[in-house]
Design a protein around this motif. Structure first.
Motif, PDB file in Angstrom:
ATOM      1  N   THR A  41       0.846  -1.189   0.000  1.00 37.84           N
ATOM      2  CA  THR A  41       0.000   0.000   0.000  1.00 37.84           C
ATOM      3  C   THR A  41       0.882   1.239   0.000  1.00 37.84           C
ATOM      4  O   THR A  41       1.724   1.421   0.888  1.00 37.84           O
ATOM      5  CB  THR A  41      -0.932   0.006   1.221  1.00 37.84           C
ATOM      6  OG1 THR A  41      -1.801  -1.123   1.151  1.00 37.84           O
ATOM      7  CG2 THR A  41      -1.770   1.271   1.256  1.00 37.84           C
ATOM      8  N   LEU A  42       0.695   2.099  -0.989  1.00 43.45           N
ATOM      9  CA  LEU A  42       1.498   3.308  -1.109  1.00 43.45           C
ATOM     10  C   LEU A  42       0.824   4.513  -0.461  1.00 43.45           C
ATOM     11  O   LEU A  42       1.485   5.353   0.141  1.00 43.45           O
ATOM     12  CB  LEU A  42       1.763   3.615  -2.589  1.00 43.45           C
ATOM     13  CG  LEU A  42       2.477   2.518  -3.376  1.00 43.45           C
ATOM     14  CD1 LEU A  42       2.615   2.930  -4.832  1.00 43.45           C
ATOM     15  CD2 LEU A  42       3.833   2.196  -2.781  1.00 43.45           C
ATOM     16  N   GLU A  43      -0.492   4.609  -0.596  1.00 39.03           N
ATOM     17  CA  GLU A  43      -1.204   5.773  -0.070  1.00 39.03           C
ATOM     18  C   GLU A  43      -2.628   5.376   0.283  1.00 39.03           C
ATOM     19  O   GLU A  43      -3.246   4.567  -0.415  1.00 39.03           O
ATOM     20  CB  GLU A  43      -1.224   6.899  -1.112  1.00 39.03           C
ATOM     21  CG  GLU A  43      -1.792   8.220  -0.610  1.00 39.03           C
ATOM     22  CD  GLU A  43      -0.919   8.883   0.446  1.00 39.03           C
ATOM     23  OE1 GLU A  43      -0.967   8.407   1.610  1.00 39.03           O
ATOM     24  OE2 GLU A  43      -0.192   9.837   0.115  1.00 39.03           O
ATOM     25  N   THR A  44      -3.134   5.904   1.369  1.00 37.90           N
ATOM     26  CA  THR A  44      -4.506   5.683   1.793  1.00 37.90           C
ATOM     27  C   THR A  44      -5.219   7.028   1.898  1.00 37.90           C
ATOM     28  O   THR A  44      -4.616   8.086   1.720  1.00 37.90           O
ATOM     29  CB  THR A  44      -4.558   4.959   3.148  1.00 37.90           C
ATOM     30  OG1 THR A  44      -3.904   5.779   4.141  1.00 37.90           O
ATOM     31  CG2 THR A  44      -3.863   3.617   3.086  1.00 37.90           C
ATOM     32  N   GLY A  45      -6.517   6.967   2.217  1.00 32.94           N
ATOM     33  CA  GLY A  45      -7.273   8.196   2.408  1.00 32.94           C
ATOM     34  C   GLY A  45      -7.646   8.897   1.123  1.00 32.94           C
ATOM     35  O   GLY A  45      -7.966  10.096   1.135  1.00 32.94           O
ATOM     36  N   ASP A  57      10.066   8.216 -14.083  1.00 33.56           N
ATOM     37  CA  ASP A  57      10.855   8.241 -12.844  1.00 33.56           C
ATOM     38  C   ASP A  57      10.086   7.672 -11.665  1.00 33.56           C
ATOM     39  O   ASP A  57      10.539   7.800 -10.514  1.00 33.56           O
ATOM     40  CB  ASP A  57      11.351   9.654 -12.547  1.00 33.56           C
ATOM     41  CG  ASP A  57      10.212  10.653 -12.329  1.00 33.56           C
ATOM     42  OD1 ASP A  57       9.034  10.242 -12.343  1.00 33.56           O
ATOM     43  OD2 ASP A  57      10.517  11.855 -12.156  1.00 33.56           O
ATOM     44  N   GLY A  58       8.943   7.064 -11.895  1.00 30.85           N
ATOM     45  CA  GLY A  58       8.223   6.357 -10.846  1.00 30.85           C
ATOM     46  C   GLY A  58       7.189   7.165 -10.099  1.00 30.85           C
ATOM     47  O   GLY A  58       6.520   6.634  -9.211  1.00 30.85           O
ATOM     48  N   ARG A  59       7.007   8.450 -10.421  1.00 30.19           N
ATOM     49  CA  ARG A  59       5.932   9.210  -9.796  1.00 30.19           C
ATOM     50  C   ARG A  59       4.578   8.722 -10.340  1.00 30.19           C
ATOM     51  O   ARG A  59       4.477   8.301 -11.482  1.00 30.19           O
ATOM     52  CB  ARG A  59       6.093  10.703 -10.056  1.00 30.19           C
ATOM     53  CG  ARG A  59       7.223  11.371  -9.301  1.00 30.19           C
ATOM     54  CD  ARG A  59       7.361  12.828  -9.717  1.00 30.19           C
ATOM     55  NE  ARG A  59       7.736  12.945 -11.125  1.00 30.19           N
ATOM     56  CZ  ARG A  59       7.507  14.032 -11.867  1.00 30.19           C
ATOM     57  NH1 ARG A  59       6.890  15.077 -11.325  1.00 30.19           N
ATOM     58  NH2 ARG A  59       7.904  14.066 -13.123  1.00 30.19           N
ATOM     59  N   ILE A  60       3.582   8.824  -9.474  1.00 30.33           N
ATOM     60  CA  ILE A  60       2.261   8.323  -9.852  1.00 30.33           C
ATOM     61  C   ILE A  60       1.259   9.467  -9.758  1.00 30.33           C
ATOM     62  O   ILE A  60       0.965   9.967  -8.657  1.00 30.33           O
ATOM     63  CB  ILE A  60       1.815   7.165  -8.941  1.00 30.33           C
ATOM     64  CG1 ILE A  60       2.877   6.068  -8.923  1.00 30.33           C
ATOM     65  CG2 ILE A  60       0.471   6.604  -9.398  1.00 30.33           C
ATOM     66  CD1 ILE A  60       2.759   5.131  -7.748  1.00 30.33           C
ATOM     67  N   PHE A  61       0.763   9.918 -10.892  1.00 30.93           N
ATOM     68  CA  PHE A  61      -0.293  10.919 -10.920  1.00 30.93           C
ATOM     69  C   PHE A  61      -1.636  10.195 -10.845  1.00 30.93           C
ATOM     70  O   PHE A  61      -1.834   9.145 -11.467  1.00 30.93           O
ATOM     71  CB  PHE A  61      -0.213  11.749 -12.203  1.00 30.93           C
ATOM     72  CG  PHE A  61       0.913  12.738 -12.219  1.00 30.93           C
ATOM     73  CD1 PHE A  61       0.714  14.049 -11.806  1.00 30.93           C
ATOM     74  CD2 PHE A  61       2.186  12.362 -12.637  1.00 30.93           C
ATOM     75  CE1 PHE A  61       1.756  14.958 -11.804  1.00 30.93           C
ATOM     76  CE2 PHE A  61       3.227  13.263 -12.652  1.00 30.93           C
ATOM     77  CZ  PHE A  61       3.015  14.570 -12.228  1.00 30.93           C
ATOM     78  N   PRO A  74       7.587   8.473  -4.907  1.00 28.62           N
ATOM     79  CA  PRO A  74       8.147   7.256  -4.286  1.00 28.62           C
ATOM     80  C   PRO A  74       9.335   7.542  -3.382  1.00 28.62           C
ATOM     81  O   PRO A  74       9.696   6.685  -2.574  1.00 28.62           O
ATOM     82  CB  PRO A  74       8.568   6.416  -5.503  1.00 28.62           C
ATOM     83  CG  PRO A  74       8.787   7.406  -6.599  1.00 28.62           C
ATOM     84  CD  PRO A  74       7.790   8.500  -6.369  1.00 28.62           C
ATOM     85  N   GLU A  75       9.924   8.734  -3.474  1.00 25.93           N
ATOM     86  CA  GLU A  75      11.043   9.067  -2.605  1.00 25.93           C
ATOM     87  C   GLU A  75      10.566   9.496  -1.221  1.00 25.93           C
ATOM     88  O   GLU A  75      11.108   9.080  -0.196  1.00 25.93           O
ATOM     89  CB  GLU A  75      11.887  10.187  -3.237  1.00 25.93           C
ATOM     90  CG  GLU A  75      12.557   9.789  -4.537  1.00 25.93           C
ATOM     91  CD  GLU A  75      13.581   8.688  -4.360  1.00 25.93           C
ATOM     92  OE1 GLU A  75      14.241   8.670  -3.303  1.00 25.93           O
ATOM     93  OE2 GLU A  75      13.727   7.855  -5.271  1.00 25.93           O
ATOM     94  N   THR A  76       9.529  10.331  -1.176  1.00 27.00           N
ATOM     95  CA  THR A  76       9.013  10.817   0.106  1.00 27.00           C
ATOM     96  C   THR A  76       7.884   9.959   0.642  1.00 27.00           C
ATOM     97  O   THR A  76       7.477  10.123   1.793  1.00 27.00           O
ATOM     98  CB  THR A  76       8.490  12.254  -0.042  1.00 27.00           C
ATOM     99  OG1 THR A  76       7.355  12.256  -0.936  1.00 27.00           O
ATOM    100  CG2 THR A  76       9.579  13.169  -0.597  1.00 27.00           C
ATOM    101  N   HIS A  77       7.348   9.067  -0.189  1.00 23.07           N
ATOM    102  CA  HIS A  77       6.224   8.210   0.187  1.00 23.07           C
ATOM    103  C   HIS A  77       4.980   9.024   0.558  1.00 23.07           C
ATOM    104  O   HIS A  77       4.182   8.602   1.389  1.00 23.07           O
ATOM    105  CB  HIS A  77       6.601   7.287   1.355  1.00 23.07           C
ATOM    106  CG  HIS A  77       7.727   6.366   1.056  1.00 23.07           C
ATOM    107  ND1 HIS A  77       7.563   5.164   0.393  1.00 23.07           N
ATOM    108  CD2 HIS A  77       9.052   6.479   1.314  1.00 23.07           C
ATOM    109  CE1 HIS A  77       8.734   4.569   0.267  1.00 23.07           C
ATOM    110  NE2 HIS A  77       9.656   5.349   0.809  1.00 23.07           N
ATOM    111  N   GLN A  78       4.803  10.168  -0.066  1.00 16.59           N
ATOM    112  CA  GLN A  78       3.667  11.018   0.229  1.00 16.59           C
ATOM    113  C   GLN A  78       3.045  11.538  -1.051  1.00 16.59           C
ATOM    114  O   GLN A  78       3.718  11.696  -2.075  1.00 16.59           O
ATOM    115  CB  GLN A  78       4.080  12.187   1.130  1.00 16.59           C
ATOM    116  CG  GLN A  78       4.492  11.775   2.537  1.00 16.59           C
ATOM    117  CD  GLN A  78       4.836  12.963   3.417  1.00 16.59           C
ATOM    118  OE1 GLN A  78       5.062  14.056   2.924  1.00 16.59           O
ATOM    119  NE2 GLN A  78       4.890  12.739   4.717  1.00 16.59           N
ATOM    120  N   SER A  79       1.728  11.815  -0.953  1.00 19.30           N
ATOM    121  CA  SER A  79       1.006  12.442  -2.055  1.00 19.30           C
ATOM    122  C   SER A  79       0.871  13.932  -1.800  1.00 19.30           C
ATOM    123  O   SER A  79       0.701  14.371  -0.653  1.00 19.30           O
ATOM    124  CB  SER A  79      -0.386  11.822  -2.203  1.00 19.30           C
ATOM    125  OG  SER A  79      -0.317  10.518  -2.706  1.00 19.30           O
TER     126      SER A  79
END
Length: 908
Positions: A41-45, A57-61, A74-79
């Protein structure tokens, strides 16, 4: 360059120039092992997520329907919020489509499909990202198309680029599927019924709705019509942007980046069985190798034809001809003669499919995902294996599954394989492969609306040795000394099947100079603690390759946890707006005594001081949905991911959400740290490494068994907690709670949690005893029955809880457990039927038990228009299981839908 490197590069070159590359690429791969697929799980809420796109580069929009564009780093693990567009969300509108430009790395262009509040239709626009933010002023409108917004529904919404730089756009038929269509073809041509006629949209060559459109964006912010669309670029025969027509709700599309073939999931109509109007409802997954017509609203599945229907007279006409379909609707503004219809690639009804049995049965919301190609040159250690080479991933929003459709070299179906069948995906809504060969997915969450369990996840294929999982648990881990404790490593495992060794050891908490005491090397030992104290007991498991995992549990010796129980009310009782909830608690504590004066007099045990302030508390709260079933205190797929992880760990051994146990309430933790700089990282460190003296004498145990991502998810859930105004706290062993009518209307159930905090024992800290019961609302959702024998849980806009029981056949049933019938005078069933109808019988305690109520369910011609039918019952005593049994021996299939059951109060 080393020889091994030369050989590797030679192999990569061979991939590009020889037809035998697939077998060569597989040569250095171990056989496929499904257990190596792991979900992170990468992000919830997330709030109603719709589509995602992964950068190089692995960012997810990803987008949320209310207009938000976000990106996960993916570096900061935050949206973070990238930008917003103004949208209307009426009639399922909103921000519904997202794509990144094929040259996004260099130009920063992003494409959005959205519903402007000041235009009745959809915009497809290009925006610039400037310094990581959406520049709204940069908008270039590529295409806009009209939609009616008076009636529901089907807007679809999906953007995908093909390998040739063309942008594909999914659009729904924008037609009301309910009412007189009865779940069959909505071809109502009566005056004023334009919104109920899909011939005006999906079957109309001169309309953008019910299509997949294709345009080629140009650098100047305009778009051109590419070669190969269904109609000429001059618009003489139809809208030039149309690539395929005859779609109902193509809300998830994808393009095979090797072949350029278009795939889409098309959500089908609702009819539960065949009749004179035509076939039952099917969902479709379609493949378009070139432009074409795909049948709706005249055909479904493998070109099963509907009959022409005169909605004015109900006269049934001839079947439509898939070889030469004709659109003669008064609402058609395009060509009368349509192209020949294409059969669906994959199709399935609500019940089981003979043609595609792997797809099972249940609700239907078909989606088409990406086609995966294995790349041996990709250095990623988590890319999907060659087993999935040339595989189309399809998925089901309603059935919670993903299927791997293995394709032949000419893109026909080779086989269909359930993907991770033991993992329940919570309404997958978009899938995309990243440059690392891992699968990224948005899960929408359990209900139709905003869900706490909506999340962004990644699925990896993990190679090499994997560390074991350590799970430690105890029985009887609190009490007076000497204390015999049973330790358990149940659940500890090694995914590679390696043999595990076990080491249990303990140290006295709070003593920085304490040394470990070896307790046992058995998997599940029994040990005795002779002296009082607070101890950390640690389990270390080690696999044959030396990889380790650690888990800890607390043991508190010298103080018995108090026992708390409810004298009244009892678990499962009803609550009403007109009554007070009178509660009475009973507490027995070995050290403190008892609250039962009669017991104290008879046994000589001390009486607990009933006036002791704040040692006894009753938490009153309201829950949504139906009363939790037995065992639901464990992790549930409907819980937020952080809460699921915490329930599977040892967190609730020491904490509760809103009351003191051994450690502080999670609400207090959230209130203390939320919003502080670096608080999240500090809390994560304490959880992982342990801490002492922050909240009291009992230390926080280390949790090295969890990854940093798991701990971040758990702590983030704690920080998300807010004090709920619906939670009320009452002091004392006896009291009354008056519910307001507003609370009764809001509540799905009432939760009462009683807590008693004892006095401790010398240096041993106080312990809290807890008892929890649920009071049920008189109306229970049918899909929340304790046992369902045959019917399927389906989704519906008009159902009271968003779901109902459907696909009901003769002698199928739903069981409601331990209903307090001494407080019931009648049963009300909320039903509807466009099928065979029949009867509902309520039977006592078994399928063959006495019938205490019976109602007739007439056919009202709709699967959505629920109404109530009621039957009185003779006065009963005590608690009983109620079996709701569906009866129609003459017409045994497709009887009715059941939304809910109300256990009415006695009128005497």
């Amino acid at each position: 360059m080393r020889i091994t490197q030369l050989l590797r590069y030679s192999l990569v070159a061979a991939v590009c120039i020889t037809s035998s590359w697939k077998s060569s690429a597989q040569a250095d791969e171990a056989p496929y092992d499904a257990s190596r697929l792991e979900v992170t799980t990468l992000e919830t809420g997330l709030k109603q997520p719709m589509e995602l796109a992964v950068t190089s580069d692995g960012r997810i929009f990803y987008i949320e329907i209310q207009g938000q564009l976000k990106v996960f780093d993916p570096e900061t693990h935050q949206s973070t919020l990238v930008g917003e567009v103004k949208v209307t969300t009426a009639q399922e509108n909103g921000l519904i489509g997202l794509a990144l430009d094929p040259n996004f790395d260099s130009n920063g262009w992003i494409y959005l499909q959205y519903s402007p509040p000041d235009y009745e239709g959809q915009h497809v626009s290009r925006f610039n990202l400037v310094d990581g933010k959406l520049d709204n002023s940069s908008e270039k409108l590529l295409l806009k198309y009209e939609e009616q917004r008076r009636d529901c529904c089907h807007h679809a919404g999906s953007l995908e680029f093909g390998p040739d730089g063309c942008l594909y756009i999914g659009t729904g038929d924008n037609t009301n599927p309910f009412g007189d269509s009865q779940g069959y073809a909505p071809i109502d041509e009566r005056e004023g019924r334009y919104y109920f006629d899909a011939q005006a949209t999906a079957g109309n060559t001169n309309d953008h709705n019910g299509k997949v459109l294709r345009i080629r964006p140009l650098p100047d912010g305009t778009a051109e019509i590419p070669e190969g669309n269904l109609f000429p670029a001059d618009g003489s025969k139809g809208k030039p942007e149309v690539y395929v027509m005859g779609c109902r709700n193509p809300w998830r599309i994808n393009i095979d980046q090797k072949t350029g073939y278009l795939y889409w999931g098309d959500v089908g109509p609702d009819a539960g069985g065949e009749n004179e109007r035509g076939p039952r409802g099917y969902d479709e997954v379609n493949q378009a190798r070139q432009a074409g017509y795909f049948g709706w609203p005249y055909f479904i599945a493998n070109n099963l034809p509907y009959n022409d229907v005169d909605f004015q007279t109900d006269k049934i006409g001839e079947k439509f001809n898939p070889a030469a379909p004709i659109n003669e609707s008064v609402n058609n503004t395009g060509a009368r003669e349509l192209p020949p219809a294409n059969e669906a690639f994959i199709y399935y009804p609500g019940s089981g499919s003979d043609r595609f049995p792997e797809l099972g049965s249940g609700g239907r919301t078909a989606c088409a995902g990406p086609v995966y190609y294995y790349d041996a040159a990709n250095p990623s250690e988590t890319k999907f294996p060659p087993h999935f080479d040339r595989t189309l991933f399809i998925y089901e929003w309603s059935r919670h599954w993903i299927m791997a459709v293995h394709l032949t070299d000419d893109s026909k179906i080779d086989s269909i394989e359930p993907f991770m069948p033991n993992h329940r995906f919570v309404r997958p809504i978009d899938l995309q492969f990243g440059p690392d060969g891992a699968l990224y997915m948005l899960e929408y969450g359990e209900t139709w609306g905003v869900n706490d369990d909506a999340k962004l996840v990644r699925i990896d294929y993990v190679r090499g040795n994997r560390p074991p999982t350590a799970i430690a648990a105890t029985e009887n881990n609190t009490g007076t000394h000497p204390l015999a404790v049973k330790l358990s490593s149940a659940g500890s495992a090694d995914k590679d099947g390696d043999k595990l060794t076990y080491l249990w050891r303990a140290f006295r908490a709070g003593d920085e100079n304490a040394t470990f005491t070896i307790l046992s090397t058995e998997a599940n030992p029994k040990v005795t603690f002779q002296e009082p104290g607070v101890f950390n007991v640690e389990l270390k498991v080690t696999d044959s390759a030396g990889a380790e995992a650690v888990a800890s549990v607390p043991v508190i010796v010298g103080n018995e946890r108090p026992a708390v129980s409810f004298v009244t009310p009892q678990d499962g009782d009803f609550f009403d707006s007109t009554m007070k909830i009178h509660y009475q608690l009973k507490v027995n504590d070995l050290e403190d005594g008892t609250s039962d004066f009669e017991q104290a007099d008879e046994t000589g045990v001390a009486e607990i001081d009933l006036e002791a302030p704040r040692r006894t508390a009753l938490n009153f709260s309201l829950g949504s949905g139906s009363i939790p079933k037995a065992g639901d205190d464990g992790a549930s797929d409907s819980d937020p991911v952080g809460l699921q992880l915490m329930k599977k760990s040892d967190c609730f051994n020491c904490h509760s959400v809103d009351s003191v146990r051994v450690g502080p309430p999670f609400l207090k933790v959230a209130e203390k740290y939320r919003g502080q700089d670096n608080a999240l990282e500090a809390s994560m460190k304490r959880v992982r490494e342990g801490s002492t003296g922050v909240w009291g004498k009992v230390p926080m145990l280390p949790h090295g068994q969890h990854s940093l991502d798991e701990i971040r998810t758990m702590v983030s859930w704690v920080y998300s907690l807010e004090a709920d105004s619906a939670v009320r706290v009452f002091d004392g062993f006896v009291g009354d709670i008056q519910l307001t009518p507003e609370e009764v209307d809001k509540a799905g159930y009432v939760q009462l949690e009683a807590n008693y905090r004892d006095l401790g024992a010398g240096d041993i800290p106080p312990l809290v005893g807890t008892s929890k019961i649920y009071l049920r609302k008189r109306t229970i959702e049918a899909e929340a029955a304790d046992e369902i024998g045959g019917p399927q849980t389906l989704g519906g806009h008009k159902a009271s809880g968003g779901n109902f029981l459907g696909a009901i056949n003769h002698e199928q049933f739903a069981r409601f457990q331990q209903i307090p019938l001494d407080n019931v005078g009648a049963l009300t069933f909320r039903v509807t039927s466009a099928g065979a109808g029949g009867h509902i019988e309520a039977r006592l305690d078994s399928l063959n038990g006495p019938v205490i109520a019976k109602v007739k369910v007439d056919v009202n011609g709709s699967w959505e228009d629920f109404h109530d039918v009621t039957a009185k019952i003779k006065r009963q005593t005590g608690r009983h299981d109620i079996y709701v049994v569906f009866i129609n021996p003459q017409n045994r299939g497709g009887l009715m839908n059941l939304d809910c059951v109300t256990f009415e109060p006695p009128t005497e």
